[in-house]
Write an enzyme that holds these catalytic residues in place. Structure first.
Site, PDB file in Angstrom:
ATOM      1  N   GLY A   7      -2.643 -49.979  -3.242  1.00 40.95           N
ATOM      2  CA  GLY A   7      -3.404 -49.293  -2.189  1.00 40.95           C
ATOM      3  C   GLY A   7      -2.847 -49.628  -0.812  1.00 40.95           C
ATOM      4  CE1 TYR A  20     -16.033 -49.372  -2.148  1.00 40.50           C
ATOM      5  CE2 TYR A  20     -17.951 -49.844  -0.800  1.00 40.50           C
ATOM      6  CZ  TYR A  20     -16.607 -50.017  -1.074  1.00 40.50           C
ATOM      7  OH  TYR A  20     -15.851 -50.837  -0.267  1.00 40.50           O
TER       8      TYR A  20
END
Ligand code: NAD
Ligand code: AKB
Length: 320
Positions: free
Chosen positions: A6, A139
């Site tokens: 990422g 999340y």
């Protein structure tokens, strides 16, 4: 060798810059779902990698003698609510793939959790390290499960995995990637580009936040700590300051008097309302000496200085 997943995201871009200064570009393999632009490369080796692809991840570990992984690939809170299946897949399966690869090879792992592990039944002010987790979003569910997975791998397989529960991170180099706290970054760009910003949470929404140099510092400091001094293997509470959206707008107005902020709350308001207003990070302070450097005023002037410099550079490039 160091692996960053990422790496093109909001935190990755700044973390890589610091890792390059410390270790040099040859020591780093950066990965993400897309190729970097030339301005994003920092001279490090870049590989395309989807962290949900366990075979590709294993191959990368076989090809490189990694000793440390900064696993930043993830789906954030607002995007996660739009596609909860993807959020689970990337955040949990991706983390499990990294932990499994690390376990077979004795590799240290950093993985960020979030204040999203907390929810409406959690104490709202000075939320303690041991406060009840009660995530509202998918999340937050993945961060809560991820924290437990990290602790399990640390206890069962002795994987040296370390984690921080980040508040909203504020930065200028890479845009934020679909979180609820993105308004705190967008407000700066709105103020400098248009003299106005329509904020998607209400003016009295107060959340814990941290400026990117402190976020990067916290990661690097945590990774230096003697394993024996790490008492938390789920994830450490860390914070720098808390402000309401209106307090941030006022702090920006001190530098840009014509700035006008309006407030039109959308679906992200309910997510923001489920999170703590302030965080007690005394365990991190005690265990490894955590202390942020930036307060609200310092962060605001530094952000405005850097964004103005970027805008100046961009307009000089355009006029060439
Ligand atoms: P971001 O959205 O800016 O970056 C995440 C990166 O992950 C993106 O570049 C994206 O392309 C990549 N990615 C997404 N799916 C992937 C996949 N399947 N395989 C490989 N890469 C993939 O996020 P960020 O703000 O840099 O956050 C990094 C980590 O820090 C995340 O785990 C996030 O939950 C956590 N965190 C961030 C904040 C914050 O305010 N930025 C706060 C708390 C926790
Ligand atoms: C988000 O808003 O999703 C992130 C976070 C606080 O985890 N910035």
């Amino acid at each position: 060798m160091i692996l960053v997943t990422g790496s093109l995201g909001q935190i990755g871009v700044d973390l890589i810059r610091e890792l390059v200064l410390i270790h040099g570009p040859k020591a780093i393999v950066a990965t993400d779902l897309r190729e970097p632009a030339s301005s994003e490369s920092n001279g490090v080796t870049f590989k395309l990698l989807d962290v949900t692809d366990a075979d590709a991840l294993n191959q990368l570990f076989d090809d490189n003698a990694f000793d440390t992984v900064y696993h930043l690939a993830g789906i954030l809170s607002a995007t996660g609510e739009e596609d909860p299946d993807l959020c689970w897949k990337v955040n949990i399966e991706g983390l499990e793939n990294v932990l499994k690869s690390a376990r077979e090879r004795s590799i240290r792992v950093f993985w960020p959790s979030s204040i999203a592990v907390f929810g409406s039944s959690t104490e709202k002010s000075m939320t303690r390290q041991s406060a009840r987790t009660d995530p509202y979003t998918m999340y937050g569910v993945t961060k809560t499960a991820g924290e437990l997975l990290c602790r399990y791998y640390a206890r069962k397989f002795a994987v040296d995995v370390r984690s921080l529960r980040f508040p909203g991170v504020i930065s200028y180099a890479a845009p934020p990637g679909g979180g609820t706290t993105d308004y705190a970054v967008e407000m700066f760009f709105g103020a400098l580009q248009h003299g106005s910003y329509e904020c998607f949470v209400s003016e009295d929404t107060r959340l814990p936040m941290m400026y990117i140099p402190d976020a990067v510092k916290s990661v690097l400091e945590l990774m230096q700590v003697d394993p024996a001094d790490i008492s938390i293997r789920t994830s450490y509470n860390v914070t720098a300051f808390s402000f309401s959206a209106q307090e941030l707008a006022s702090a920006i107005t001190k530098h840009i008097p014509e700035f006008r902020c309006t407030y039109t709350p959308d679906s992200r308001q309910i997510i923001a309302d489920s999170w703590p207003r302030s965080i007690d990070d005394s365990t991190a302070r005690k265990d490894w000496g955590w202390k942020p450097e930036f307060n609200l005023e310092g962060m605001v002037s530094d952000m405005l200085k850097h964004i103005s410099a970027i805008r100046k550079h961009e307009s000089s490039q355009e006029s060439l």
